[in-house]
Design a protein around this motif. Structure first.
Motif, PDB file in Angstrom:
ATOM      1  N   TRP A   1      62.541  -0.590 -14.554  1.00 40.42           N
ATOM      2  CA  TRP A   1      62.195   0.117 -13.313  1.00 40.42           C
ATOM      3  C   TRP A   1      60.767  -0.205 -12.897  1.00 40.42           C
ATOM      4  O   TRP A   1      60.518  -0.567 -11.752  1.00 40.42           O
ATOM      5  CB  TRP A   1      62.386   1.614 -13.541  1.00 40.42           C
TER       6      TRP A   1
ATOM      7  N   GLY B   1      58.720  -6.291  -7.063  1.00 40.48           N
ATOM      8  CA  GLY B   1      59.280  -6.087  -5.726  1.00 40.48           C
ATOM      9  C   GLY B   1      58.243  -5.585  -4.746  1.00 40.48           C
ATOM     10  O   GLY B   1      58.167  -6.062  -3.599  1.00 40.48           O
ATOM     11  N   THR B   2      57.414  -4.650  -5.176  1.00 38.03           N
ATOM     12  CA  THR B   2      56.365  -4.120  -4.306  1.00 38.03           C
ATOM     13  C   THR B   2      55.348  -5.197  -3.961  1.00 38.03           C
ATOM     14  O   THR B   2      54.905  -5.304  -2.811  1.00 38.03           O
ATOM     15  CB  THR B   2      55.674  -2.920  -4.977  1.00 38.03           C
TER      16      THR B   2
ATOM     17  N   GLY C   1      60.079  -3.068 -10.182  1.00 37.43           N
ATOM     18  CA  GLY C   1      59.479  -2.339  -9.060  1.00 37.43           C
ATOM     19  C   GLY C   1      58.105  -2.890  -8.701  1.00 37.43           C
ATOM     20  O   GLY C   1      57.776  -3.051  -7.522  1.00 37.43           O
TER      21      GLY C   1
ATOM     22  N   PHE D   1      69.085   0.082 -10.559  1.00 31.97           N
ATOM     23  CA  PHE D   1      68.680  -0.803  -9.464  1.00 31.97           C
ATOM     24  C   PHE D   1      68.472  -0.033  -8.164  1.00 31.97           C
ATOM     25  O   PHE D   1      67.605  -0.398  -7.358  1.00 31.97           O
ATOM     26  CB  PHE D   1      69.653  -1.964  -9.317  1.00 31.97           C
ATOM     27  N   LEU D   2      69.223   1.054  -7.977  1.00 32.14           N
ATOM     28  CA  LEU D   2      68.969   1.934  -6.835  1.00 32.14           C
ATOM     29  C   LEU D   2      67.585   2.577  -6.981  1.00 32.14           C
ATOM     30  O   LEU D   2      66.824   2.669  -6.014  1.00 32.14           O
ATOM     31  CB  LEU D   2      70.057   3.009  -6.729  1.00 32.14           C
TER      32      LEU D   2
ATOM     33  N   SER E   1      63.992   8.097  -6.258  1.00 32.27           N
ATOM     34  CA  SER E   1      63.884   7.047  -7.267  1.00 32.27           C
ATOM     35  C   SER E   1      63.875   7.658  -8.669  1.00 32.27           C
ATOM     36  O   SER E   1      64.588   7.189  -9.562  1.00 32.27           O
ATOM     37  CB  SER E   1      62.615   6.227  -7.035  1.00 32.27           C
TER      38      SER E   1
ATOM     39  N   VAL F   1      60.389   0.786  -4.623  1.00 35.50           N
ATOM     40  CA  VAL F   1      59.751  -0.240  -3.797  1.00 35.50           C
ATOM     41  C   VAL F   1      59.638   0.246  -2.352  1.00 35.50           C
ATOM     42  O   VAL F   1      58.593   0.087  -1.713  1.00 35.50           O
ATOM     43  CB  VAL F   1      60.518  -1.578  -3.890  1.00 35.50           C
ATOM     44  N   THR F   2      60.689   0.866  -1.852  1.00 36.95           N
ATOM     45  CA  THR F   2      60.664   1.390  -0.487  1.00 36.95           C
ATOM     46  C   THR F   2      59.617   2.484  -0.337  1.00 36.95           C
ATOM     47  O   THR F   2      58.846   2.486   0.630  1.00 36.95           O
ATOM     48  CB  THR F   2      62.055   1.924  -0.091  1.00 36.95           C
TER      49      THR F   2
ATOM     50  N   ALA G   1      64.985   0.032  -6.021  1.00 38.08           N
ATOM     51  CA  ALA G   1      64.921  -0.165  -4.567  1.00 38.08           C
ATOM     52  C   ALA G   1      64.226   1.014  -3.890  1.00 38.08           C
ATOM     53  O   ALA G   1      63.415   0.825  -2.967  1.00 38.08           O
ATOM     54  CB  ALA G   1      66.330  -0.356  -4.001  1.00 38.08           C
ATOM     55  N   LEU G   2      64.520   2.223  -4.347  1.00 37.18           N
ATOM     56  CA  LEU G   2      63.882   3.404  -3.765  1.00 37.18           C
ATOM     57  C   LEU G   2      62.387   3.444  -4.074  1.00 37.18           C
ATOM     58  O   LEU G   2      61.583   3.841  -3.225  1.00 37.18           O
ATOM     59  CB  LEU G   2      64.573   4.676  -4.272  1.00 37.18           C
TER      60      LEU G   2
END
Length: 117
Positions: free
Chosen positions: A66, A73-74, A70, A11-12, A46, A18-19, A15-16
């Motif tokens: 992922w 999320g994006t 991802g 999950f990290l 990521s 998507v960021t 998040a990375l």
């Protein structure tokens, strides 16, 4: 590494990703070249977190999760932050992606023979 830790790493990684992808869009539209360094750092981290997650999570599950989450999320960041279009058909497609991820997870056996460990 514990299985729970592997899921946290996954999950990290999401998040990375998507960021990093959102950072790419932001700096591509605002013309700041140094922003690409941030993008590369986030996406590199990521992949690192994903590599740690696949130690305990089957790669078919980890990579699909992922990439799928991802992507969703994006798309939602693009919708909320960049005002990109989110028609009902796109939302339906995301529901199909999520159902596919669930089917992959339910259909994956671990090396120990336990299903969905």
């Amino acid at each position: 590494m514990a299985k729970t830790t592997a899921w946290y790493m996954l999950f990290l990684a999401i998040a990375l990703e998507v960021t990093g992808t959102s950072t790419m869009k932001f700096f591509a539209t605002h013309g700041r070249m140094e922003g690409y360094v941030f993008m590369l750092v986030f996406i590199g981290l990521s992949y690192f977190a994903l590599s740690k997650a696949v130690i305990r999570i089957p790669i078919s599950v980890a990579y699909a999760t992922w990439e799928g989450i991802g992507l969703i999320g994006t798309a939602f960041v693009a919708w909320f932050v960049f005002n990109e279009n989110m028609p009902p058909l796109k939302i339906l497609a995301f529901a199909v992606i999520l159902s596919g991820l669930l089917m992959i997870k339910k259909g994956t056996h671990t090396a120990g023979g336990d299903k969905n460990d």
